[in-house]
Structure formats: C-alpha cells, structure tokens
Design a protein around this motif. Structure first.
Motif, PDB file in Angstrom:
ATOM      1  N   LEU A 155       0.649  -1.175   0.107  1.00  0.00           N
ATOM      2  CA  LEU A 155       0.039   0.014  -0.085  1.00  0.00           C
ATOM      3  C   LEU A 155       0.937   1.309  -0.040  1.00  0.00           C
ATOM      4  CD1 LEU A 155      -2.840   1.335   0.318  1.00  0.00           C
ATOM      5  CD2 LEU A 155      -2.507   1.000   2.769  1.00  0.00           C
ATOM      6  N   GLY A 156       0.442   2.132  -0.975  1.00  0.00           N
ATOM      7  CA  GLY A 156       1.128   3.398  -0.917  1.00  0.00           C
ATOM      8  C   GLY A 156       0.135   4.422  -0.097  1.00  0.00           C
ATOM      9  N   PHE A 157       0.362   4.550   1.179  1.00  0.00           N
ATOM     10  CA  PHE A 157      -0.563   5.117   2.259  1.00  0.00           C
ATOM     11  C   PHE A 157      -0.486   6.571   2.021  1.00  0.00           C
ATOM     12  CE2 PHE A 157      -1.661   6.044   6.599  1.00  0.00           C
ATOM     13  CZ  PHE A 157      -2.617   5.508   6.754  1.00  0.00           C
ATOM     14  N   ILE A 158      -1.565   7.392   1.682  1.00  0.00           N
ATOM     15  CA  ILE A 158      -1.464   8.747   1.273  1.00  0.00           C
ATOM     16  C   ILE A 158      -1.848   9.624   2.610  1.00  0.00           C
ATOM     17  CG2 ILE A 158      -2.276  10.495  -0.017  1.00  0.00           C
ATOM     18  CD1 ILE A 158      -2.351   8.256  -2.572  1.00  0.00           C
ATOM     19  N   ASN A 159      -1.333  10.623   2.878  1.00  0.00           N
ATOM     20  CA  ASN A 159      -1.691  11.302   4.061  1.00  0.00           C
ATOM     21  C   ASN A 159      -1.716  12.849   3.721  1.00  0.00           C
ATOM     22  OD1 ASN A 159      -1.478   9.079   6.111  1.00  0.00           O
ATOM     23  ND2 ASN A 159       0.401   9.093   4.939  1.00  0.00           N
ATOM     24  N   GLY A 160      -2.386  13.835   4.332  1.00  0.00           N
ATOM     25  CA  GLY A 160      -2.488  15.125   4.329  1.00  0.00           C
ATOM     26  C   GLY A 160      -1.747  15.770   5.615  1.00  0.00           C
ATOM     27  N   VAL A 161      -1.037  17.017   5.230  1.00  0.00           N
ATOM     28  CA  VAL A 161      -0.268  17.626   6.185  1.00  0.00           C
ATOM     29  C   VAL A 161      -0.619  19.176   6.084  1.00  0.00           C
ATOM     30  CG1 VAL A 161       2.047  18.342   7.234  1.00  0.00           C
ATOM     31  CG2 VAL A 161       1.525  15.878   6.265  1.00  0.00           C
ATOM     32  N   GLY A 162      -0.899  19.768   7.149  1.00  0.00           N
ATOM     33  CA  GLY A 162      -1.212  21.181   7.042  1.00  0.00           C
ATOM     34  C   GLY A 162      -0.075  22.097   7.213  1.00  0.00           C
ATOM     35  N   PRO A 163      -0.331  23.508   7.369  1.00  0.00           N
ATOM     36  CA  PRO A 163       0.746  24.493   7.208  1.00  0.00           C
ATOM     37  C   PRO A 163       1.531  24.584   8.417  1.00  0.00           C
ATOM     38  CG  PRO A 163      -1.567  25.424   7.108  1.00  0.00           C
ATOM     39  CD  PRO A 163      -1.777  23.964   7.004  1.00  0.00           C
ATOM     40  N   ARG A 164       1.135  24.056   9.379  1.00  0.00           N
ATOM     41  CA  ARG A 164       1.619  24.289  10.731  1.00  0.00           C
ATOM     42  C   ARG A 164       2.695  23.381  11.075  1.00  0.00           C
ATOM     43  NH1 ARG A 164      -1.151  23.364  15.220  1.00  0.00           N
ATOM     44  NH2 ARG A 164       0.140  24.581  16.339  1.00  0.00           N
ATOM     45  N   VAL A 165       2.706  22.225  10.343  1.00  0.00           N
ATOM     46  CA  VAL A 165       3.588  21.095  10.408  1.00  0.00           C
ATOM     47  C   VAL A 165       5.096  21.414   9.909  1.00  0.00           C
ATOM     48  CG1 VAL A 165       3.810  18.645  10.340  1.00  0.00           C
ATOM     49  CG2 VAL A 165       1.779  19.551  10.556  1.00  0.00           C
ATOM     50  N   GLY A 166       6.071  21.417  10.807  1.00  0.00           N
ATOM     51  CA  GLY A 166       7.495  21.275  10.245  1.00  0.00           C
ATOM     52  C   GLY A 166       8.106  20.031   9.508  1.00  0.00           C
ATOM     53  N   GLU A 167       8.678  19.026  10.523  1.00  0.00           N
ATOM     54  CA  GLU A 167       8.796  17.864  10.252  1.00  0.00           C
ATOM     55  C   GLU A 167       7.732  16.711  10.469  1.00  0.00           C
ATOM     56  OE1 GLU A 167       9.746  14.577   8.954  1.00  0.00           O
ATOM     57  OE2 GLU A 167      11.627  15.611   8.799  1.00  0.00           O
ATOM     58  N   SER A 168       7.096  16.199   9.643  1.00  0.00           N
ATOM     59  CA  SER A 168       5.944  15.384   9.679  1.00  0.00           C
ATOM     60  C   SER A 168       6.460  13.902  10.204  1.00  0.00           C
ATOM     61  CB  SER A 168       5.066  15.310   8.522  1.00  0.00           C
ATOM     62  OG  SER A 168       5.820  14.473   7.582  1.00  0.00           O
ATOM     63  N   ALA A 169       7.431  13.685   9.785  1.00  0.00           N
ATOM     64  CA  ALA A 169       8.099  12.232   9.995  1.00  0.00           C
ATOM     65  C   ALA A 169       7.355  11.139   9.448  1.00  0.00           C
ATOM     66  CB  ALA A 169       7.969  11.885  11.732  1.00  0.00           C
ATOM     67  N   PHE A 170       6.822  11.530   8.346  1.00  0.00           N
ATOM     68  CA  PHE A 170       6.348  10.350   7.430  1.00  0.00           C
ATOM     69  C   PHE A 170       7.636   9.808   6.698  1.00  0.00           C
ATOM     70  CE2 PHE A 170       1.912  12.366   7.539  1.00  0.00           C
ATOM     71  CZ  PHE A 170       1.391  11.381   7.898  1.00  0.00           C
TER      72      PHE A 170
END
Length: 527
Positions: free
Chosen positions: A492-507
């Motif tokens: 699975l290519g697991f797709i996620n959304g990240v908002g503007p406040r996040v610096g390093e998301s660690a995905f």
C-alpha cells in the motif's frame, strides 16, 4: 465505538456553523457529532498538533501485551511506550531502552543491557524486572511460538536481562524487537497495582509522550514527557482524533481543525494536492490481500484452486491503484513486502477477466456463484467496493461487509470470518514472521494450513546457514503463490495530508511504517 462524554458532546453542539450539508450527513451517518470552528482553534493551540486518524482508537492498543500482527497499535505504541529494541530511522533493530545487545555464537543466549537514564512516566527507572515481566505477560501474535522456544528469561541484575532458548533461533531478535509487541516495556509495579483494565484506562509507558485522557470514539490526548531518554519532544501536546470518514478528515484538515490527516485516497487525494497550504505525504507501508478462509473445506467453492486463481485474475489492480492511491501503491503477487529480508520476487499479477471466467466454468461455475459476505476493515471499504465490482464482473457475487477495525481484527484473529476476507498487515519483521502469522499452522490469522508448508517453516527456523534458510523461505513463498492461498493486491501507498503548521511530519522515516514516527522528531513550523 460511539462517542461518549456529555461535556464534550455539549461543547461540540454549542455551534455548528461552517459545516456543509455533505459533512453533516457524513457525520450523521456515522453517528458522530459534527466538528465545528470552535474545535478548529483547538488544533492551533500553541505547542499542540492534532491528527485526524482513520479509525476508532481502541484501549487494547494501549497495552503492548495484546499487540496483534498488524501495524495499527504501533501508531499508539510509538507515542506512549518504548521498546528494548525497535525499528527506527535507518535501523530496523535499533537499541532503544537497551543501550546494547548481544547474541551467543550458537544463537541460544541473547542479552540486553538497559540504559541508566530510561524512565517510566511516573519517574520509576526501567529495569530488567520490567523487561522480564513484559515478556512473560505478552499474549499477542507469535506468543506461542516465542514461549515454546524459551528456556528461561532472567533479570541478571537491574540493568541486564538474559533470554536463553531451548534451541538455536536466529530470528529471535526479529520476532522480539520488530514483528511483535513482546519487546515493548510496561512498568511491573504499576501494572500489578492497577491490573490490566486499570492499565488500559490510565496507561503508563516509557515513551516520548505520557497519557492525559482518552474519550472512546473521540480522541486520545498526550503530553510531552520531559524525561524521555532520547530527547524531550518539541511538540508539547499531541491529540489523536478519530475521524473515520475520509471526506470529513480532509475537510477538518482544510479548516485547520487537524494538522495531519491519515489515509486520503482517490479524488480526495487529488483535491488535497490542489489545496494551497496543504501537502501530500505518502509512505510505502504493508501488503494487502484477499484471503479465502474456507479453502480447507471440501464443500466450499474456495476449496478449488481454480476458483481462487480466478479471483487473482479478476482484480484490475492497476486501475484501482491509479484511481485510489494515485499510482503510489506497489502492485504485488505476494503478501511479503519487498523491503523484507528473505522476500521472494513473485511473478507480476495479471488482469485477465476472460481467463477468470474460463477457470470458473472449468470448476463447475459457468454462471458464477453467490459467494456471501466479503468482510473488510471499514477504512478500506472503497477499495473493497472496487474489488467487489471486479469480482461481480466475472460472476462471483459478493456482499461487502465493512467492520470497524478493532472488531474486524478481533473477528479475523478469532477465526470467525467466512467466505472471503479483506486482509493486510503493515507489521514489521521479515518473510518468516509474516509467514508465521498468516500461513503456518497456529498463526494468529491462519484458518487452515498445508503440512508441507508447516514442515518447511520448522526447517528454516533452525537453519543457521543464511543461504539455505533463504532458499527454504523462497520455496514457501512460491508455494503460497502457486496455490493461490491468497489473492495479493499491493504494497500500500499510504497517502496522508499535512497542514501548514507542521514542520517535520516524520512520514517515511522508518522503513515500511505508514504513520508518523518517531513522534519526538516531529516539529511545529517556526517553533
């Protein structure tokens, strides 16, 4: 799980402006209360990040002792707990609570030396007694396999624990530190004081964040643990909020109510890509498949290998991949991830509905047949619907039966599901750990097995020569493929959304892990 907590529900219902009719209907269908702009401000609290998770969180995942052979509990384990050794960036077996570990040349004795500065959230030091206690109370996947091979577990001194095996086992560290929750440590004194149920209500771990509160069906709240040995997390407060509906998760991300949204697929993922300020992050996670639990019943259509092969040929993986995961999944004909040690490269999957219909006719079903329920994890219902359409096109008529994840995993592992089952695992490990859980007799998710495969598994387990062992594991994977025990879909290519406040998301920092981790490495932009 339903929502609970009257005060929370009251706050949610005080205002419901800004919720579209579509979102309101989605919430109503799920029995949820609509998230409102008042909550949007909560996601933006200084020092806090909020996740919109795709499942209802279950208290069973707070206790490492109950970890099944799937990746979901590790979403919680990595934030709340810590392990003696665990997968970390660049190292699938990284020393964590242990500062070092060693194995005897004969692979009978494994020792772990604990860090002096590792502490639980209540301030107690992590000791060898806690490690021994955590292993002995473990009852999750591969429990029987590990216990039957163990001669003794000793707390040699407060900082040193020794595992002695009955016979050589080169995979002990992989099972202990990677594929199971057996190496994740809980505080002996506290668990004995409050009991199993008390521990789930107020868990104490040794991880980067400590438990604050849990509202079933709503959210888990955690605060940074300043005494964490690796580093003090920079994000002070983490909220994991259950939002099972995909469209609602994306809407919450767009409105700033959550900062990270797990599992956004299809048209919603395309919309995410087009939205200014949001970014799409994907990670190659675990493998997913269709399982035929009735294949050992001579009266079942699934007993005929031609029927199982027909399912394999009927699935248009390429189109489903492009439509739902934007082509980011890796099409596969194996339940073993490509990044696993001892992975065997299976032939590429083939889409041939005409051949599928021919095989069904040869098996005695020229007009197809009614196949009953197609049980699946509700968070993958849209994938299930696409596969259902493919199966019905060749005459295999099924009814989709979506189940909430905790209930689905319980039913799968208790072997109560029938007909066909949507399955998958993002658990860490290697080819042997995956085969043990899903193919070999006694495995957590094994409804029936084949004696020759069981025998091959026992042979490889005691084989000390890496090349001979690899050859045996490759042979097992080849037989699983040839017999169509499973109909693999993809990695699975697991797709996620990240908002503007996040610096390093660690995905994507930990190989094969779909979620964000390590949590202590996550940052807020500008802080």
């Amino acid at each position: 799980m339903g929502w609970s907590g009257s005060n929370h529900a009251q706050r949610e219902s005080d205002s419901n402006k800004g919720v579209t009719r579509r979102e309101a209907l989605a919430f109503a269908a799920l029995g949820l209360v609509a998230v409102v702009p008042g909550r949007a401000r909560a996601a933006g609290l200084e020092g806090q990040l909020t996740w919109g998770v795709h499942i209802s969180l279950a208290p069973t995942w707070f206790d490492p002792a109950e970890t099944p052979g799937i990746i979901t509990p590790f979403m919680v384990l990595y934030v709340l707990h810590d392990a003696v050794v665990k997968p970390m960036p660049g190292n699938p077996l990284a020393p964590c609570l242990a500062q070092s570990f060693s194995a005897s040349e004969d692979h009978l004795v494994y020792e772990f030396v604990l860090r002096n500065n590792a502490k639980f959230h209540n301030g107690d030091p992590v000791t060898a007694e806690d490690v021994k206690f955590s292993f002995e109370r473990y009852r999750g996947t591969s429990h029987d396999l590990m216990k039957e091979r163990m001669a003794s577990v000793e707390a040699v001194d407060p900082q040193r624990v020794r595992f002695t095996l009955k016979k050589p086992w080169t995979d002990f560290r992989t099972f202990y530190a990677s594929a199971t929750g057996a190496g994740w440590i809980v505080p002996k004194k506290y668990v004995e004081q409050v009991g199993v149920d008390g521990f789930k209500k107020a868990p104490i771990g040794a991880g980067p964040y400590k438990f604050v509160s849990f509202t079933p069906g709503v959210e888990l709240v955690l605060e940074a643990f300043e005494g964490y040995w690796r580093k003090t997390p920079s994000v002070k407060r983490i909220v994991l909020r259950s939002i099972p509906d995909e469209a609602t998760r994306l809407a919450a991300l767009k409105r700033g109510e959550v900062d990270i949204a797990y599992s956004i697929r299809g048209e919603l993922a395309e919309e995410l890509q087009r939205t200014p300020g949001l970014s799409l992050k994907s990670a190659l996670g675990g493998t997913q498949w269709i399982y035929f639990p009735d294949q050992w019943d001579p009266k079942s259509p699934w007993h005929d290998e031609r029927v199982r092969r027909a399912v394999n040929l009927a699935i248009d993986r390429k189109t489903i991949n492009e439509a739902l995961t934007l082509g980011r999944s890796l099409l596969s004909n194996s339940i073993i991830p490509v990044n696993f040690e001892y992975h065997w490269q299976a032939p590429a999957p083939v889409y041939d509905p005409a051949k599928a219909r021919q095989l069904l006719a040869e098996a005695g079903y020229p007009k197809g047949f009614d196949a009953g329920d197609f049980s699946c994890d509700s968070s993958y219902a849209n994938v299930g619907e696409a596969i259902l359409d493919n199966l019905q096109a060749v005459g295999i008529r099924v009814r989709l039966r979506p189940m909430e994840r905790a209930a689905y995993v319980k039913a799968y592992s208790e072997k109560t599901l029938k007909n066909i089952v949507w399955g998958g695992s993002g658990a860490f490990g290697n080819a042997a750990t995956r085969l043990e859980a899903f193919v070999v007799k006694g495995g957590t998710y094994v409804y029936g097995s084949y004696p020759d495969l069981d025998e091959l598994f026992q042979q490889q387990a005691v084989e000390l020569d890496p090349q001979r062992r690899e050859a045996t594991l490759h042979k097992m994977q080849q037989l699983v493929c040839e017999r169509a025990i499973y109909a693999p879909i993809w990695q699975l290519g697991f797709i996620n959304g990240v908002g503007p406040r996040v610096g390093e998301s660690a995905f994507g920092r930990i190989a094969g892990f779909s979620y964000t981790a390590p949590y202590e490495d996550i940052t807020i932009k500008g802080s």
